[in-house]
Structures are given as structure tokens and as C-alpha cells.
Design a protein around this motif. Structure first.
Motif, mmCIF file in Angstrom:
data_model
loop_
_atom_site.group_PDB
_atom_site.id
_atom_site.type_symbol
_atom_site.label_atom_id
_atom_site.label_comp_id
_atom_site.label_asym_id
_atom_site.label_seq_id
_atom_site.Cartn_x
_atom_site.Cartn_y
_atom_site.Cartn_z
ATOM 1 N N ALA A 183 0.877 -1.370 -0.031
ATOM 2 C CA ALA A 183 0.011 -0.044 -0.001
ATOM 3 C C ALA A 183 0.894 1.315 -0.055
ATOM 4 O O ALA A 183 1.911 1.354 0.742
ATOM 5 N N VAL A 184 0.577 2.399 -0.962
ATOM 6 C CA VAL A 184 1.268 3.253 -1.024
ATOM 7 C C VAL A 184 0.313 4.666 -0.865
ATOM 8 O O VAL A 184 -0.778 4.317 -1.651
ATOM 9 N N VAL A 185 0.522 5.608 0.152
ATOM 10 C CA VAL A 185 -0.395 6.834 -0.177
ATOM 11 C C VAL A 185 0.461 8.149 -0.611
ATOM 12 O O VAL A 185 1.626 8.297 0.082
ATOM 13 N N GLU A 186 0.060 8.952 -1.109
ATOM 14 C CA GLU A 186 1.003 9.981 -1.548
ATOM 15 C C GLU A 186 -0.085 11.313 -1.748
ATOM 16 O O GLU A 186 -1.001 11.368 -2.284
ATOM 17 N N ASN A 187 0.236 12.450 -0.849
ATOM 18 C CA ASN A 187 -0.384 13.399 -0.425
ATOM 19 C C ASN A 187 0.317 14.730 -0.383
ATOM 20 O O ASN A 187 1.469 14.559 0.307
ATOM 21 N N THR A 188 -0.262 16.091 -0.616
ATOM 22 C CA THR A 188 0.183 17.182 -0.016
ATOM 23 C C THR A 188 -0.579 17.669 0.821
ATOM 24 O O THR A 188 -1.657 17.637 0.885
ATOM 25 N N TYR A 189 0.325 18.175 1.966
ATOM 26 C CA TYR A 189 -0.289 18.769 3.226
ATOM 27 C C TYR A 189 0.169 20.151 3.306
ATOM 28 O O TYR A 189 1.394 20.538 3.086
ATOM 29 N N THR A 190 -0.847 21.189 3.756
ATOM 30 C CA THR A 190 -0.064 22.558 3.775
ATOM 31 C C THR A 190 -0.573 23.023 5.187
ATOM 32 O O THR A 190 -1.724 22.596 5.857
ATOM 33 N N VAL A 191 0.257 23.865 5.880
ATOM 34 C CA VAL A 191 0.240 24.270 7.205
ATOM 35 C C VAL A 191 0.341 25.816 6.993
ATOM 36 O O VAL A 191 1.463 26.167 6.332
ATOM 37 N N GLU A 284 1.322 45.342 15.536
ATOM 38 C CA GLU A 284 2.738 44.930 15.404
ATOM 39 C C GLU A 284 3.384 43.681 15.608
ATOM 40 O O GLU A 284 4.107 43.085 14.975
ATOM 41 N N VAL A 285 2.525 43.094 16.663
ATOM 42 C CA VAL A 285 3.140 41.568 17.041
ATOM 43 C C VAL A 285 2.694 40.832 16.159
ATOM 44 O O VAL A 285 3.505 39.869 15.632
ATOM 45 N N PHE A 286 1.508 40.954 15.302
ATOM 46 C CA PHE A 286 1.155 40.058 14.286
ATOM 47 C C PHE A 286 2.005 40.424 12.991
ATOM 48 O O PHE A 286 2.357 39.411 12.255
ATOM 49 N N ARG A 287 2.263 41.602 12.836
ATOM 50 C CA ARG A 287 2.962 42.145 11.752
ATOM 51 C C ARG A 287 4.517 42.043 11.653
ATOM 52 O O ARG A 287 5.421 41.740 10.762
ATOM 53 N N GLY A 288 5.144 42.302 12.661
ATOM 54 C CA GLY A 288 6.593 42.437 12.764
ATOM 55 C C GLY A 288 7.266 41.599 13.753
ATOM 56 O O GLY A 288 8.485 41.526 14.003
ATOM 57 N N THR A 289 6.577 40.478 14.215
ATOM 58 C CA THR A 289 7.518 39.438 15.198
ATOM 59 C C THR A 289 7.461 37.895 14.261
ATOM 60 O O THR A 289 6.837 38.003 13.249
ATOM 61 N N PHE A 290 8.166 37.117 14.895
ATOM 62 C CA PHE A 290 8.333 35.843 14.321
ATOM 63 C C PHE A 290 6.858 35.310 14.271
ATOM 64 O O PHE A 290 5.869 35.571 14.947
ATOM 65 N N VAL A 291 6.435 34.544 13.115
ATOM 66 C CA VAL A 291 5.365 33.711 12.819
ATOM 67 C C VAL A 291 5.841 32.340 12.801
ATOM 68 O O VAL A 291 7.029 32.031 12.653
ATOM 69 N N ARG A 292 4.856 31.507 13.024
ATOM 70 C CA ARG A 292 5.219 29.988 12.710
ATOM 71 C C ARG A 292 5.335 29.972 11.102
ATOM 72 O O ARG A 292 4.581 30.416 10.704
ATOM 73 N N GLN A 293 6.292 29.249 10.793
ATOM 74 C CA GLN A 293 6.634 29.123 9.428
ATOM 75 C C GLN A 293 5.298 28.310 8.685
ATOM 76 O O GLN A 293 4.907 27.436 9.330
ATOM 77 N N GLY A 294 4.852 28.676 7.599
ATOM 78 C CA GLY A 294 4.235 27.892 6.649
ATOM 79 C C GLY A 294 4.975 26.644 6.307
ATOM 80 O O GLY A 294 6.139 26.515 6.277
ATOM 81 N N LEU A 295 4.106 25.655 5.786
ATOM 82 C CA LEU A 295 4.720 24.336 5.506
ATOM 83 C C LEU A 295 3.987 23.671 4.352
ATOM 84 O O LEU A 295 2.729 23.686 4.458
ATOM 85 N N VAL A 296 4.414 23.310 3.094
ATOM 86 C CA VAL A 296 3.857 22.527 1.834
ATOM 87 C C VAL A 296 4.637 21.117 2.097
ATOM 88 O O VAL A 296 6.021 21.209 2.124
ATOM 89 N N ALA A 297 4.005 20.213 2.560
ATOM 90 C CA ALA A 297 4.770 18.934 2.672
ATOM 91 C C ALA A 297 4.091 17.936 1.555
ATOM 92 O O ALA A 297 3.176 17.520 1.637
ATOM 93 N N ARG A 298 4.948 17.360 0.563
ATOM 94 C CA ARG A 298 4.835 16.317 -0.243
ATOM 95 C C ARG A 298 5.167 15.032 0.286
ATOM 96 O O ARG A 298 6.141 14.849 0.479
ATOM 97 N N LEU A 299 4.447 14.243 0.723
ATOM 98 C CA LEU A 299 4.694 12.997 1.581
ATOM 99 C C LEU A 299 4.132 11.645 0.685
ATOM 100 O O LEU A 299 2.951 11.559 -0.013
ATOM 101 N N LYS A 300 4.955 10.667 0.354
ATOM 102 C CA LYS A 300 4.739 9.355 -0.186
ATOM 103 C C LYS A 300 4.959 8.465 0.941
ATOM 104 O O LYS A 300 6.325 8.377 1.172
ATOM 105 N N THR A 301 4.305 7.627 1.331
ATOM 106 C CA THR A 301 4.525 6.678 2.293
ATOM 107 C C THR A 301 4.049 5.267 1.962
ATOM 108 O O THR A 301 2.811 5.256 1.534
#
Lengths: 783, 157
Positions: A183-191, A284-301
């Protein structure tokens, strides 16, 4: 190990009275008096533009304005892992919210007025708004000089591209692995990007005194990192830069490294004798400080017919934002942990931190782990379904165990995922009948997710502590570990009290002040109980040895035969012959003269045997000191009319080696679950071509009290960490890692809909449900 | 400018605030009462909650010039020489705080609720404090702390 007199007990928080009475001071609470000046920052309205000219003449003429600075006043590059940014933009802006100029004035109103009168001519440039496209785009480059930036030896920028760090992992042969898979599953996930949303907005104040010393008050998780980066950038010796951190109103990574501190420094340097204070607005907290990075993850398992994982391929595109000075290391952690907590013989991973014209991605609770587990844990459910296996049994079969080879090759030790799976299964009655929904148009579901996480840090991240015994036998401990709400003051006091043999109420841990408190790398990575804990333990041992040496002479008993308990030193064979610690805290005056002297304990710690990873294959022995494992089960109900998800209950189990303070540890799990719930259901920084569509708590919702699910939490101590104080591993970050995928798996269980992009908003769920129902109708009508 | 006479924690004050200044500005900047926190300055987070004539308000939304004759209670006004207020002690006993930034506002919301409804249900507590954000605790222990006082020490009602 067994609980002690101080360890393993829910000792009340050391900071509790301060915090319930309003006495606890945060940076913005400090009253600087008549020398106070207010700073305001002019920020870029463009996601990417050339700065053609800046005219500050009209702004300088505003009454009350004392100084204005721009990028040309401090053009030095700085950064934690990759020196890719300046304090203020120099010639170019790369995200909406980037500081362009700073003003200090007698009043906030004057500073704000002046900001409005600074005229900046911009020439907009094409931008990068997607990490996947950005990784391949060689025409629009955000950092042409990437190849010249200083960086840590384990970070690999790719000059001539927008890739700030590329981590590669090659293990086994994935082609062969997939060929043999049943069995193989392949998907793209976004954060999406999310914001830490600590309740305290970031603040910093600076005073440059007439003797040439700069004192900085900072709401920081990283006083020593702040000192080092600013001292380097501004050419100050560390004797001329003092960083004081009072209480910090929540961190979660968003106050790690350097945040807004450097902005006030060039202003203060021009205005000796004043206190220049900057407190960010919520926007400014929203715009000018660190945010959690976005992620595009292509996974095949893929997994074999025997249910064993056979191979996986992962392409991880991290949306690093405009500067990746800290975020580059998230791509590395996400890369070497890309298997999740499972044994997979064949792995190929490419993990890239990509520059975009988005806000600056930085550390946030979990440091890449919530992001990668979002996909991994849904892949696991899908594979289990394809193979006709129970998702819990499938995970149990594939879990990393003691000695299992990890994705990076080396053997895992203390791999206790199975313990947490079994604990959760028992507590929630996994496999039992599904309870009925609360109404006709509602559906119940249950989902599972597992996780692991290591402290992601340089191999030589250090901690140190000084223990001072006072004349009355009470104890002060100096560290630069930061109390950010997790309870470090209390936990460190418990460690010292246990080792030294004094009541925990007699031990006080002070807040950081870099002129007085010894070095601590940073309060991040869920490593303080472990690393600073080890330093405090060593300091307590050192102090204890000094006490015993004096007591041995006083009592005429060898030191090895003495014990200290409850502040009393006595021969083990004759406890009645006791000496109070206070009696010899300053040494002792004997008939022949004084012996000993004031007791000062010294402790330092750096984890031993942390190794690098091969640049081409990501293979190595031991890139981190430990991994914490955990499992969560979410019970949800989905409203079929609206798509709204209610999380009814979360059952969680974590294996943490040893619990120092059960109430504090449980508090971390509760907070992490609810933060994970927010990320799962609501949170997304909405960006359109780099511009913010939400930057306040009306449009960016975080969980409220009515969202809190029932929580059943189990903490296990099945595998004490060999080099952890009393066996401790970290807990704070792992708590939010599995919540979102557990909820997603529960939603699938409830309504048969898979959602791969966060958050699981009601409209998204409803649209997916309608689309599924339309598909089913179509299938039924087909001949 | 208009002169305003009010009491804060039972102490009289006479102020002449400029018209745009809020109660929160005055508390923090003029009176040195920094227990009320500025979390958003827009009434969205509740960190600046104080009691105004016995009712909880976001002090960042109240203009100081409108406070003639008002009685304000801040976190510094709870408890006394004999010790902490019962709800303050309950927050400590129930580990209902972490970073502490939302704590003053949460405690005052709890006080306000218990004054108007001495025996709330858990759902009523959650609903009542749902305008006060906390990012650390997940709220469970905060609700427990309020319920423990509501129960009067005889289990929670």
C-alpha cells in the motif's frame, strides 16, 4: 525513580503571589520616570520594494521628537543561525511590517505623529509568495548575497536561489522500498502561518548611560542571545551591555532569539541618559514579530503486506519569510525527524527553508514538529485503512523502539512511543463502541495521533548556574533560564532543594540579569528542566560538597558518612547529632580558627556526545540528546449542517522520564492541547500577496474558555533520561504536536472527509462534506 | 481640561486627563497601577479588565474623562493586610496561572461573576470569562479555581 522530598511534588509556583496580586512586573510595567522616551517604528507597507529615498526632515520638526534612525545608521547583518538581516531595512524591504525607521520622542503621540511624517519613496518589486514556486525561482531573488552571509556550520544555504537552508536525508533505497510495498499513499499537506499570540506584546527599553554602558530591558526568552547579537552588531564589549529580563508574558518561541530589542538600541545610543521604550501594539505583534513558518509537505509513504512501513519520500517546503536567521534550523529539524516516531528503512527527504515576501518565520512551540506530524499522522491512518489494520495497532507495530535505527541512522534510545500508545488506549477505551451523537444532524468521531520531538539546538548549547548559600541557610540560585510561564523558577528550585537537602521553600531562583546571572543558551526547545536543571543540579552538588567538607571537620565524621536533609547535616549512623546548614553556611569558626567560608556552588552543563549529520545524506549518530514521545486521542462531534467541529475530549499520554512537578507538567499539557486545538480549528494568518487580512484578535481567533475540551492526561516515567537531572526529558512543546492531526483523523472517522490543509474551518469541512455527498449521489446513479 | 474625581481601590484621586486617554492609560501611567495589562488596546483580550462600579470592564475602552464619581477596583485592590483574596489564593492552589499576563483580568472577571452569581455552573464560568484570553493554561485550571471558590469549600456547586 521514586519521588523525593522536593522532586515529584506539586510545589506551589514561586511566582504565584506576584502574579495574582499584580506585583509581577513585565517590561512595559517598569516606571522609568522623567527620562522615559517613547519609540515608534515606521514599517514597510510593501511586501517587496526598493527604498529609493527616505526624508525625515518634517518628522524631525515635530515638537518632542528627539531622534530618528534608519537602516543606514546600523547596516550590520545579524542573525542567530544565518546573519541575513539588519535592524532596520537597508535599501530594500522584504515584507509588510519590516522596520524602516525608528523615532524616539517625549510622548507616544509625538512619536506617532513623526512616523506619519517620514516620507519614503518605494519602487515595488515582484515578490515570492509561495515556498514551492520560490524554491525554483531564480529570477526573483530575495537575498542575492546569500552566499556571503555568515552561518552556522550545519546550515546549508544555496546561493543563487531563494533556499536559505537545504537539508537532505538519504537512507536505504526508496525505489526498492516502494516496489515491495502493498500500500502506498501520496498526498500534499499544507500548514499556514500562525501567530504565537502571547498575551504580552513584545517590549524593550534601553538606557545608554554617561559611562558608555547600555542597559536593555527585554521581554525575551534569550537574554544571552540578545546580548551576543547586539554586542556583536554594535561593537559593544559584554561589560558594556547588560540585558535584564523581568517576567515574560508568554513566549512559545515568539520571544526567542532577537525580536524587537535591537530597534531601540541605535535610538538609545544617540540619546544618552534617557530610557527609550518600545512596546509593540497587537497589530505589530502580528506583523512585525516571528510567526510560525508555513509548510507545504509532499509525502509518499508505503507499507508492506505485513503492515510494516517500507519507504517514505518527503519534500518539505518551509515558508521561511523574508529573513530566515532562526527559521533555517526548523528545516533541519523537520528533515531529520521526517519519519515521525516510526522505523522506516528507506527514506528520501529534501527539506528546504525558502525565502518569501511573507513575515519572518521563526521558532514556535514544537519547532517544525506540529507541521510535519500534520501530514505524517494522516498518512499513517490512510495506510492503516488501506491495509485493513487498526490505526493504533499499525502505529504500535511501526513505532521506534529502544535501539531502532532512526531516520538519521543512529540508534534511538529511550524510545517509549509504545508506552504512550498503550496508556492512551487503556484510558480512552480505544476500540470500544462509538457513543451516539448529541443530535440528528451530528456525527461523532475519534482519531489518534502520535509524535516525537527532540530539543533542536546546536550540539553545544550550554547552561550554567550559581548557587549562593545565605547566612541563614536559605538559597539563591542565579541562572539566565527564563520564566515564561512554564514554571522554571519553581522546577529549578525543586531540583536544587532535592540535591542540597534543604526545604524547597528556602530556595529562590532569580530572574535573568546578564551582569549577574551566568550563561544560558536560550529558554527554548523544552530544554530548561533538562539542561539548566543539570547546571543547577551540579551547582547544588558543588555546594553540598563544600558543606560536607566543613561539617566533616566540625562533627569529626568523614564527609562520606554524612547526609543533609531538611536543612540539617548529620551522620547517617547518628541522625541526632545534627548541625544546621545555616550554622556552617559561611564556614565555621573552630577553636583553631575559621574553616570553609561562604558556600557558593557552581554548575555548568553541556550535553555530551551530540554529533553532526552528513551534509549529503543526513546520516549521523545522535543529533539531539533525547526524544520525548506522546500520543493523543481526540473525540469530536461534527455538525453536518454547518461543518463546525466540537472537540469533546482529548486523551493524552507523554513519557517524560521524570516529572519534577506534576501540576506544572499537567499544566503544560493542558495549555499545549488547547493551543493545538486553536491551530487545528481556527488559526491562520491570512496573507494576500504578502498583505495581512487579519492582525487582531477579532479576525484571528484563538481558543477561549468555551473551547476547552475535557482533558485526560497521563504522564509516564518509564524511561528516565540517563543524563537528565533525576531522569528528566522535555515536555512543554510536545504537548501541542499531535492535537491537530488527531482531530483531523477524528473528523475522517466521523464523516469520511479528509482535510489536508489547516485549519479545519467549518466552511472547509462543510464544503468537503457537500462535495463528498455529491460524489456519492453520482456513484449511486451510475448504472 | 475637565477635572475628574474618582476612587481607585478606595483611594480618592483627582485627575485632569486629556480627552483621548483611557482608564487603562491613567491607571498604568499616572497612578502606577500596572496590574491591569495592555494586551491589545482594543477590547479584544480582557487583560486590562478592572471593576468599574462593581462591573467588569475593559479599561482600554473606557475614557478617563467619563469617570467622575466612579469607583474602580484593580487587582492591586484585592486582598488586604490579612492576606490574599480567596480567589487569588484559589488561583495559586489550582495552578491557574502560567505567564501571569492575563491573570489580573481573569481574577477580576471571576470576582465579578461571583458577585452577581455566587454559585455558577462550570458552563456559566466558561461563558462569563470567554472574553478574556489566555494562551498558556488552556483555561481548565482557571475554571477550576473559580469553581472552587464558588463551591465555598464544600466541593463545587
Amino acid at each position: 525513580m521514586a519521588d523525593g522530598k522536593a522532586i515529584g511534588r506539586s510545589v506551589p509556583r514561586q511566582d504565584a503571589v506576584d502574579k495574582v496580586t499584580g506585583a509581577a512586573q513585565f517590561v512595559d510595567d517598569i516606571q522609568f520616570g522623567p527620562t522615559l522616551l517613547h519609540a515608534k517604528i515606521l514599517r514597510s507597507p510593501h511586501p517587496h520594494a526598493r527604498i529609493v529615498a527616505i526624508d525625515t526632515a518634517a518628522a524631525m520638526a515635530v515638537p518632542g521628537v528627539r531622534a530618528i534612525v534608519t537602516g543606514k545608521d546600523c547596516p550590520q547583518y545579524l542573525g542567530l543561525y544565518l546573519a541575513d538581516r539588519t535592524v532596520y531595512a537597508v535599501d530594500r524591504v522584504r515584507f509588510v511590517g519590516e522596520p524602516v525607521a525608528g523615532v524616539a520622542a517625549d510622548s507616544a503621540a509625538a512619536a506617532t505623529e513623526a512616523i506619519g511624517k517620514i516620507v519614503v519613496a518605494y519602487e515595488p518589486l515582484p515578490g515570492i509568495f509561495d515556498p514551492v514556486a520560490g524554491a525554483g525561482n531564480k529570477d526573483v531573488l530575495l537575498h542575492e548575497n546569500l552566499g556571503t552571509y555568515r552561518c552556522a556550520p550545519f546550515i546549508y544555504p544555496v546561493p543563487g536561489t531563494n533556499i536559505a537552508n537545504r537539508f537532505r536525508l538519504r537512507k536505504g533505497d526508496t525505489d526498492k522500498g516502494f516496489a515491495a510495498a502493498a500500500a502506498v499513499v501520496e498526498n500534499t499537506y499544507t500548514v499556514p502561518h500562525i501567530q504565537h499570540s502571547q498575551l504580552e506584546p513584545h517590549a524593550a527599553a534601553a538606557n545608554f548611560d554617561r559611562a558608555g554602558k547600555l542597559t536593555l530591558w527585554s521581554s525575551s526568552q534569550s537574554p544571552n542571545a540578545v546580548r551576543k547579537l547586539i554586542a556583536t552588531a554594535f561593537g559593544l564589549p559584554m561589560t558594556k551591555l547588560r540585558v535584564i529580563t523581568p517576567y515574560v508574558g508568554g513566549g512559545f518561541g515568539g520571544k526567542a532569539g532577537l525580536t524587537c530589542e535591537a530597534l531601540v538600541v541605535p535610538l538609545a545610543l544617540r540619546l544618552p541618559g534617557h530610557h527609550v521604550k518600545l512596546t509593540l501594539t497587537r497589530e505589530e505583534v502580528f506583523r512585525g514579530t516571528f510567526v510560525r513558518q508555513g509548510l507545504v509537505a509532499r509525502l509518499k509513504t508505503g507499507a508492506g503486506g505485513d503492515g510494516r512501513l517500507a519507504a517514505m519520500e518527503a519534500e518539505l517546503f518551509w515558508d521561511g519569510g523574508a529573513y530566515a536567521e532562526y527559521g533555517v534550523n526548523i528545516a533541519r529539524s523537520g528533515g531529520y525527524c521526517s519519519s515521525g516516531p516510526y522505523e522506516i528503512p528507506n527514506i528520501k527527504t529534501d527539506s528546504c527553508c525558502v525565502y518569501t515576501n511573507h513575515p519572518v518565520g521563526g521558532p514556535m512551540r514544537g519547532f517544525g514538529m506540529p507541521e510535519i506530524h500534520w501530514g505524517i499522522e494522516q498518512q499513517m491512518d490512510m495506510l492503516a485503512e488501506k491495509l485493513g489494520l487498526d490505526p493504533l495497532a499499525f502505529r504500535r507495530l511501526n513505532a521506534l523502539r529502544d535501539g531502532s535505527p532512526a531516520a538519521f541512522g543512529g540508534p534511538m534510545s529511550g524510545a517509549t512511543l509504545v508506552d504512550t500508545i498503550d496508556a492512551v488506549a487503556a484510558r480512552c477505551g480505544w476500540g470500544g463502541p462509538k457513543p451516539p451523537a448529541s443530535g440528528a444532524r451530528k456525527a461523532r468521531g475519534r482519531g489518534l495521533a502520535c509524535m516525537f520531538k527532540a530539543p533542536s539546538m546546536p550540539p553545544d548549547a550550554q547552561s550554567s548556574a550559581v548557587l549562593k548559600l545565605n547566612e541563614d541557610g536559605t538559597v539563591h540560585i542565579l541562572t539566565t533560564a527564563m520564566e515564561i510561564g512554564q514554571g522554571s523558577l519553581t522546577a529549578l528550585a525543586q531540583i536544587a532543594a532535592e540535591e542540597l537537602g534543604v526545604p524547597v521553600a528556602d530556595v529562590v531562583v532569580t530572574l535573568p540579569d546578564t551582569d549577574y546571572t551566568p550563561y544560558e543558551w536560550q529558554t527554548v526547545a523544552s530544554r530548561i528542566s533538562y539542561s539548566a536543571g543539570n547546571a543547577v543540579l551540579a551547582a547544588a552538588r558543588d555546594a553540598k560538597a563544600q558543606l560536607l567538607a566543613v561539617a566533616a571537620q566540625v562533627l569529626a565524621v568523614p564527609a562520606t558518612e554524612l547526609a543533609i536533609e531538611d536543612g540539617r547535616i548529620f551522620p547517617r549512623t547518628d541522625p541526632a547529632r545534627a548541625l544546621a546548614v545555616s550554622a556552617i553556611a559561611m564556614g565555621c569558626l573552630l577553636p583553631g580558627g575559621a574553616i570553609g567560608g561562604p558556600v557558593v556552588g557552581r554548575g555548568a552543563f553541556v550535553p555530551a556526545g551530540i554529533t553532526g549529520l552528513d551534509r549529503e545524506t543526513g546520516q549521523g549518530e545522535r543529533p539531539a540528546p533525547f526524544w520525548t514521545y506522546g500520543t493523543q486521542v481526540a473525540d469530536v462531534e461534527v455538525d453536518l449542517r454547518t461543518g463546525a467541529i466540537t472537540v469533546l475530549k482529548v486523551t493524552a499520554a507523554y513519557e517524560v522520564g521524570k516529572v519534577i512537578n506534576p501540576a506544572l507538567a499537567i499544566g503544560q499539557v493542558q495549555g499545549g492541547i488547547v493551543q493545538g486545538l486553536g491551530a487545528a480549528l481556527y488559526e491562520r494568518l491570512a496573507l494576500a500577496e504578502g498583505k495581512y487580512l487579519n492582525s487582531d484578535f477579532v479576525d484571528y481567533k484563538i481558543p477561549t474558555a468555551t473551547d476547552t475540551p475535557q482533558m485526560d492526561i497521563v504522564l509516564l516515567e518509564t524511561s528516565p533520561q540517563a543524563d537528565g537531572p533525576f531522569g528528566v526529558k522535555g515536555i512543554a512543546e510536545p504537548t501541542m504536536v499531535p492535537t491537530a492531526p488527531a482531530i483531523a483523523n477524528a473528523v475522517y472517522d466521523a464523516i469520511g472527509v479528509r482535510i489536508r490543509d489547516l485549519p479545519l474551518s467549518a466552511e472547509k469541512v462543510l464544503a468537503a462534506l457537500k462535495s463528498k455527498q455529491a460524489g456519492e449521489k453520482f456513484v449511486r446513479r451510475a448504472p | 481640561m475637565k477635572t475628574v474625581t474618582l476612587t481607585v481601590n478606595n483611594r480618592p484621586h483627582t485627575l485632569t486627563p486629556s480627552p483621548e486617554r483611557t482608564l487603562l492609560d491613567v491607571l498604568r501611567e499616572d497612578l502606577g497601577l500596572t496590574g491591569a495589562k495592555r494586551g491589545c488596546d482594543a477590547g479584544e483580550c480582557g487583560a486590562c479588565t478592572v471593576l468599574l462600579n462593581g462591573k467588569p470592564v475593559n479599561s482600554c475602552l473606557v475614557l478617563a474623562v467619563e469617570l467622575s464619581g466612579a469607583a474602580v477596583v484593580t487587582i492591586e485592590g484585592l486582598g488586604g493586610p490579612d492576606g490574599l483574596d480567596r480567589l487569588q489564593q484559589s488561583f495559586i492552589d489550582n495552578f491557574a496561572l502560567q505567564c501571569g499576563y492575563c491573570t489580573p483580568g481573569m481574577i477580576l472577571m471571576g470576582k465579578a461573576l461571583l458577585m452577581q452569581n455566587p454559585h455558577p455552573t462550570e458552563a456559566e464560568v466558561k461563558e462569563f470569562i470567554s472574553g478574556n484570553l489566555c494562551r498558556c493554561t488552556g483555561y481548565e485550571n482557571i475554571v477550576k479555581a473559580i469553581m472552587a471558590v464558588a463551591g465555598g469549600g464544600e466541593g463545587n456547586g
